[in-house]
Design an enzyme around this catalytic site. Structure first.
Site, PDB file in Angstrom:
ATOM      1  N   LYS A   6      -0.972   8.304   2.547  1.00  0.00           N
ATOM      2  CA  LYS A   6      -1.344   6.908   2.764  1.00  0.00           C
ATOM      3  C   LYS A   6      -2.492   6.758   3.773  1.00  0.00           C
ATOM      4  CE  LYS A   6       3.153   5.591   3.102  1.00  0.00           C
ATOM      5  NZ  LYS A   6       4.239   4.577   3.202  1.00  0.00           N
ATOM      6  N   ARG A  15      13.936   0.480   6.906  1.00  0.00           N
ATOM      7  CA  ARG A  15      13.431  -0.294   5.777  1.00  0.00           C
ATOM      8  C   ARG A  15      14.578  -0.857   4.970  1.00  0.00           C
ATOM      9  NH1 ARG A  15       8.305   1.991   4.879  1.00  0.00           N
ATOM     10  NH2 ARG A  15       7.867   0.367   3.364  1.00  0.00           N
ATOM     11  N   ASN A  22       8.076   2.260   0.093  1.00  0.00           N
ATOM     12  CA  ASN A  22       9.383   1.683  -0.196  1.00  0.00           C
ATOM     13  C   ASN A  22       9.557   1.280  -1.658  1.00  0.00           C
ATOM     14  OD1 ASN A  22      11.871   1.224   0.924  1.00  0.00           O
ATOM     15  ND2 ASN A  22      11.461  -0.934   1.322  1.00  0.00           N
ATOM     16  N   PRO A  49       0.821  -1.223   0.000  1.00  0.00           N
ATOM     17  CA  PRO A  49       0.000   0.000   0.000  1.00  0.00           C
ATOM     18  C   PRO A  49       0.854   1.272   0.000  1.00  0.00           C
ATOM     19  CG  PRO A  49      -0.748  -1.552   1.675  1.00  0.00           C
ATOM     20  CD  PRO A  49       0.595  -2.024   1.184  1.00  0.00           C
ATOM     21  N   GLU A  50       0.893   1.936  -1.133  1.00  0.00           N
ATOM     22  CA  GLU A  50       1.548   3.233  -1.195  1.00  0.00           C
ATOM     23  C   GLU A  50       0.488   4.234  -1.618  1.00  0.00           C
ATOM     24  OE1 GLU A  50       5.477   3.297  -2.653  1.00  0.00           O
ATOM     25  OE2 GLU A  50       5.818   1.184  -2.275  1.00  0.00           O
TER      26      GLU A  50
END
Ligand SMILES: [Zn+2]
Length: 267
Positions: A51, A254, A173, A2-3
């Protein structure tokens, strides 16, 4: 993953399913909203901000207090909303992941593994999303402001800065990794040493915008399985440009993927 584009798509799905509808029932399966009942409330609209998902509702007015409320949720890595027809089986995810069910005469919206589920007066939405930088897919997208916010912290690595939603809202990411590959920038480059921040920000917006309206996220132009990214998820596979093995390492909290040849670290 989910971006910003996924969340934008999700907001649109919810909007189509519920906007204008009167809720015939609600079922919250999170402690903080366990006693909340939205039966009789009207869904005004569904929107995304970075988001974050914002489902805007109107209270029928039987209670005192504000009329307009926002049901806020965040998908993080694993959350999802699905809209079903009233008699359709809910097959998207296991039932134990359900956090909320909203029913109307024409549709049922089911929220799975949602985070930060809260109901606030719409007038107080800013307390939840006011810290966000310009929204890449928002109607008020402001690239100059995004560049200004990034440049204000020149010592932070560009890999971390792009994920910081206070700078610009919507890059996760996957897009971070792909964007830096496409611009030939090492993820460890300090923001202050990135030559063309404006160009980088502009490309981020184009990448997300290109994936609006579909669920397959591609930065290569191909929607074929295994061909949708240049570096993301491709550890040890050959770079599509130069053949060098793609690398994967931790950067901040990340992991990051990059091609050491196409994205050299400048000394
Ligand atoms: Zn390469």
């Amino acid at each position: 993953m989910p971006e910003g584009d996924t969340v934008w798509n999700t907001a649109r799905v919810l909007h189509r399913a519920l906007a204008g509808a009167r809720l015939t029932g609600s079922d919250f399966r999170v402690p903080q909203l366990a006693t909340t009942d939205l039966t009789g409330w009207t869904v005004r609209e569904s929107a995304s901000r970075g988001k974050h998902l914002l489902l805007r509702l109107a209270d029928p007015g039987e209670r005192s207090g504000p009329e307009h409320w926002t049901l806020h949720s965040h998908l993080r890595m694993d959350g999802a909303w699905r809209a079903y027809a009233p008699e359709e089986r809910w097959t998207a995810r296991p039932a134990h992941l359900i956090r909320v069910v909203l029913r109307s005469a024409g549709a049922v919206a089911v929220g799975y593994h949602l985070h930060e589920l809260t109901l606030v007066p719409t007038a107080e939405e800013e307390s939840l999303v006011g810290h966000l930088g310009p929204d890449l897919l928002g109607p008020d997208w402001d690239p100059a402001e995004a560049v200004r916010r990034l440049a204000a912290h020149p010592d932070v690595t560009i890999g971390e800065a792009l994920l910081d939603q206070r700078n610009l809202a919507g890059v996760g990411n996957l897009y971070k990794c792909e964007l830096l590959f496409l611009r030939g920038i090492s993820p460890w480059t300090p923001v202050g040493a990135v030559r063309d921040l404006a160009g980088t920000v502009a490309l981020a917006q184009r990448l997300l915008a290109a994936n609006r309206g579909r669920w397959t996220q591609s930065t290569t132009g191909s929607l074929l399985r295994g061909r949708t990214s240049y570096v993301y998820g491709r550890r040890a596979q050959p770079c599509r440009r130069c053949g060098t093995a793609i690398r994967k390492e931790e950067l901040g909290e990340r992991v990051t993927y990059w091609c050491p040849r196409c994205q050299p670290e400048r000394s």
